[in-house]
Design a protein around this motif. Structure first.
Motif, mmCIF file in Angstrom:
data_model
loop_
_atom_site.group_PDB
_atom_site.id
_atom_site.type_symbol
_atom_site.label_atom_id
_atom_site.label_comp_id
_atom_site.label_asym_id
_atom_site.label_seq_id
_atom_site.Cartn_x
_atom_site.Cartn_y
_atom_site.Cartn_z
ATOM 1 N N ASP A 174 4.780 -9.522 8.304
ATOM 2 C CA ASP A 174 4.896 -10.215 7.014
ATOM 3 C C ASP A 174 4.865 -9.248 5.836
ATOM 4 O O ASP A 174 5.605 -9.421 4.859
ATOM 5 C CB ASP A 174 3.753 -11.218 6.854
ATOM 6 N N GLU A 175 4.003 -8.224 5.918
ATOM 7 C CA GLU A 175 3.721 -7.410 4.746
ATOM 8 C C GLU A 175 4.501 -6.101 4.656
ATOM 9 O O GLU A 175 4.636 -5.545 3.557
ATOM 10 C CB GLU A 175 2.216 -7.128 4.671
ATOM 11 N N LEU A 176 5.021 -5.587 5.766
ATOM 12 C CA LEU A 176 5.776 -4.338 5.700
ATOM 13 C C LEU A 176 7.218 -4.513 5.212
ATOM 14 O O LEU A 176 7.712 -3.680 4.437
ATOM 15 C CB LEU A 176 5.752 -3.629 7.057
ATOM 16 N N PRO A 177 7.955 -5.547 5.662
ATOM 17 C CA PRO A 177 9.358 -5.666 5.230
ATOM 18 C C PRO A 177 9.576 -5.657 3.727
ATOM 19 O O PRO A 177 10.540 -5.019 3.259
ATOM 20 C CB PRO A 177 9.805 -6.984 5.881
ATOM 21 N N PRO A 178 8.749 -6.317 2.914
ATOM 22 C CA PRO A 178 8.982 -6.221 1.462
ATOM 23 C C PRO A 178 8.904 -4.790 0.936
ATOM 24 O O PRO A 178 9.677 -4.407 0.041
ATOM 25 C CB PRO A 178 7.865 -7.089 0.868
ATOM 26 N N ASP A 343 9.915 6.257 11.319
ATOM 27 C CA ASP A 343 8.966 6.537 10.254
ATOM 28 C C ASP A 343 7.734 5.640 10.402
ATOM 29 O O ASP A 343 7.694 4.735 11.237
ATOM 30 C CB ASP A 343 9.629 6.312 8.898
ATOM 31 N N GLU A 344 6.747 5.875 9.555
ATOM 32 C CA GLU A 344 5.481 5.136 9.641
ATOM 33 C C GLU A 344 5.631 3.635 9.418
ATOM 34 O O GLU A 344 4.825 2.855 9.916
ATOM 35 C CB GLU A 344 4.502 5.664 8.596
ATOM 36 N N LEU A 345 6.639 3.231 8.669
ATOM 37 C CA LEU A 345 6.777 1.816 8.323
ATOM 38 C C LEU A 345 7.590 1.058 9.363
ATOM 39 O O LEU A 345 7.111 0.091 9.961
ATOM 40 C CB LEU A 345 7.431 1.677 6.944
ATOM 41 N N ASP A 479 -3.031 -0.650 2.676
ATOM 42 C CA ASP A 479 -3.249 0.018 1.389
ATOM 43 C C ASP A 479 -2.681 1.437 1.415
ATOM 44 O O ASP A 479 -2.053 1.888 0.438
ATOM 45 C CB ASP A 479 -4.744 0.072 1.068
ATOM 46 N N TYR A 480 -2.917 2.132 2.506
ATOM 47 C CA TYR A 480 -2.463 3.522 2.644
ATOM 48 C C TYR A 480 -0.942 3.628 2.555
ATOM 49 O O TYR A 480 -0.409 4.437 1.778
ATOM 50 C CB TYR A 480 -2.986 4.088 3.965
ATOM 51 N N VAL A 481 -0.223 2.831 3.344
ATOM 52 C CA VAL A 481 1.239 2.958 3.327
ATOM 53 C C VAL A 481 1.821 2.473 2.005
ATOM 54 O O VAL A 481 2.817 3.021 1.517
ATOM 55 C CB VAL A 481 1.899 2.222 4.520
ATOM 56 N N ASP A 482 1.225 1.450 1.397
ATOM 57 C CA ASP A 482 1.732 0.959 0.120
ATOM 58 C C ASP A 482 1.591 2.030 -0.963
ATOM 59 O O ASP A 482 2.551 2.319 -1.703
ATOM 60 C CB ASP A 482 0.986 -0.312 -0.282
ATOM 61 N N ASP A 483 0.412 2.630 -1.042
ATOM 62 C CA ASP A 483 0.185 3.679 -2.046
ATOM 63 C C ASP A 483 1.090 4.889 -1.805
ATOM 64 O O ASP A 483 1.716 5.408 -2.743
ATOM 65 C CB ASP A 483 -1.279 4.147 -2.015
ATOM 66 N N LYS A 484 1.174 5.313 -0.569
ATOM 67 C CA LYS A 484 1.924 6.535 -0.258
ATOM 68 C C LYS A 484 3.411 6.371 -0.500
ATOM 69 O O LYS A 484 4.040 7.219 -1.167
ATOM 70 C CB LYS A 484 1.669 6.910 1.217
ATOM 71 N N TYR A 485 3.994 5.306 0.014
ATOM 72 C CA TYR A 485 5.450 5.188 -0.026
ATOM 73 C C TYR A 485 5.979 4.685 -1.361
ATOM 74 O O TYR A 485 7.100 5.004 -1.750
ATOM 75 C CB TYR A 485 5.936 4.340 1.161
ATOM 76 N N ARG A 486 5.176 3.931 -2.096
ATOM 77 C CA ARG A 486 5.614 3.554 -3.444
ATOM 78 C C ARG A 486 5.620 4.778 -4.359
ATOM 79 O O ARG A 486 6.492 4.903 -5.231
ATOM 80 C CB ARG A 486 4.742 2.421 -3.997
#
Length: 491
Positions: A174-178, A343-345, A479-486
């Motif tokens: 649910d949360e990774l695709p966006p 990749d990580e996502l 939180d980690y992937v959102d902060d890093k990749y944005r």
């Protein structure tokens, strides 16, 4: 000799047999001559039978009965708990089924390797059909009244439960695709400094330098190549393999650092407890957390590439900056069909795809002949493209060849736990500063103290709380992937 001492001696002998079988398996995947399969399958089958006999025999059952109400310390209670769990599962499985499974997995390996090379699923279909059937029989023997996939999942993660895996996978779905969509819509263009072909021998020298830098103990390990990177061994002999792509010279760094994480966990287990669960890993979620910690939170960090970029320049003869290497290591692909290169996502969409297919295979909701088409459809649904062939699709992973149905979810569970462990470690250590300075001993020591030293003394939920101070959660990973990749893609 006390009952516990006799029990422990029995468990140690059983462990030694299993570890010998593991070395034969390593040899088959790495060094065995192509013609060795007929003998190796018989050897593996015999050792599996011996191990099964030792785990299910009346002598061990008697020890467990006598120790049920004995006055044991905490470590002894943990050993009894772990052996009892394995004993009670194994005693329900007929020995001849164990032998058939071992023989079939050994026979299936070269068939899969050839089918993968030829990109021809039909050449492997009969082997996979038999492996699925054998695993269904195995699950039914253990508990005919439960979901067979749930029973098999417990082979790899006995304490978190398949419901936890489903809950985590659903949340990530649910949360990774966006986030992936925002990255795709961004205008950011990451570096691509490598062109041409790079010798495999040079790449191997480069990753060996990476292993030396991280602190891999080559006196208790070795590096080889294999079709699918893996780690196998004990605290005295933890061996890793990797693979190389001449066109993508940094692709070998991630898998090598990943396997280093597995191996340093093994090498960090208590040596004095070898032979008992106190000297063994705490199953695959924790094992994968160690490999993903080193691969993602260390090996994909900006700090690591500030340290390692000069080594890349030295070996590859390319003028590259740390930022360029960091961007190469963290690019989010929109068209990569290969899980181990993901990749990580998007990696976790690969896991969800495999989880759904293997679950349906074991439950009888999907025919083996349907796997290629369903795989391709799900890859298009979850990742937005279809693989070009079976080698890039349903034949790319070795796990089903081993009969390892229920294994895949632990990759995502381990990645989630790695982020939770990383967050806890950063409360005590300035991880980035240590990495930037090439000081990896404090990081390894923190992991050894918080995770490795406990072996299988605790259940998975207990160990997670012991190491991080909180229950298992996906919050830190998201939180980690959102902060890093944005930040990386400015989106």
């Amino acid at each position: 000799m006390s009952t516990y001492d006799a029990f422990e001696a029995h468990v140690e002998r059983m462990t030694y047999v299993n570890d010998a079988a593991g070395l034969l398996n390593w040899d088959q995947q790495v060094m065995m001559p192509e013609g060795g399969t007929p003998a190796r399958s018989k050897q593996q089958s015999a050792l599996s039978a011996v191990s099964h006999e030792m785990l299910t025999d009346d002598e061990l059952a008697g020890y467990l009965d006598e120790l049920e109400d004995a006055d044991l310390d905490g470590d002894q209670q943990a050993v009894v708990r772990e052996v009892r769990r394995e004993h009670e599962r194994a005693k329900r499985v007929p020995e001849e089924l164990v032998e058939r499974l071992s023989r079939k997995t050994s026979e299936a390996l070269p068939v899969w390797e050839q089918a993968r090379e030829d990109s021809e699923f039909e050449a492997f279909e009969d082997e996979l059909e038999e492996l699925v059937q054998l695993r269904r029989e195995y699950a039914e023997a253990i508990d005919p009244d439960r979901d067979p996939y749930e029973v098999l999942f417990e082979e790899y993660e006995p304490y978190l439960g398949v419901d936890t895996a489903e809950r985590v996978l659903e949340r990530l779905a649910d949360e990774l695709p966006p986030l992936v969509e925002d990255i795709a819509d961004s205008d950011a263009e990451l570096a691509d400094p490598f062109e041409g072909s790079y010798d495999v021998e040079i790449q191997e020298e480069m990753v060996r330098d990476a292993l030396d830098l991280l602190g891999y103990d080559f006196e208790r390990g070795r590096l080889d190549t294999s079709t699918h990177p893996f780690t196998m061994g004990t605290q005295f002999d933890a061996r890793i393999t990797t693979r190389f792509d001449p066109e993508n010279p940094l692709e070998s760094v991630g898998p090598t650092v990943h396997e280093f994480g597995h191996a340093t966990y093994m090498q960090g287990l208590p040596r004095e407890a070898y032979g008992t669960p106190l000297g063994e890993d705490r199953d695959l979620t924790v094992h994968e957390s160690q490999s993903r910690f080193w691969e993602n939170h260390v090996g994909r960090s900006a700090a690591f590439w500030e340290l390692f970029a000069p080594t890349v320049e030295e070996h590859l003869g390319e003028s590259v900056t740390p930022r360029e290497c960091y961007e190469v290591a963290n690019e989010v692909y929109d068209d990569n069909p290969i899980r181990v290169e993901a990749d990580e996502l998007t990696y976790h969409m690969h896991i969800i795809l495999r989880f759904e297919i293997e679950r349906d295979l074991i439950r009888g909701d999907l025919e083996v002949s349907e796997v290629p088409a369903v795989w391709n459809d799900k890859m298009e649904e979850y990742l937005g493209f279809r693989p070009d062939n079976d080698a890039e699709g349903c034949l790319q992973d070795i796990h089903w060849t081993h009969g390892s149905f229920g294994y895949f979810p632990t990759y995502t569970l381990g990645s989630v736990l790695a982020a939770q462990i990383d967050a806890a470690a950063r409360e005590d250590i300035d991880v980035d500063a240590r990495v930037r300075a090439g000081e990896f001993d404090p990081i390894r020591e923190w992991l050894r103290e918080q995770v490795h030293s406990h072996g299988a003394r605790y259940t998975t939920p207990e160990l997670v709380e012991e190491a991080t101070g909180e229950p298992f959660t996906a919050d830190h990973f998201l939180d980690y992937v959102d902060d890093k990749y944005r930040a990386l893609y400015d989106c």
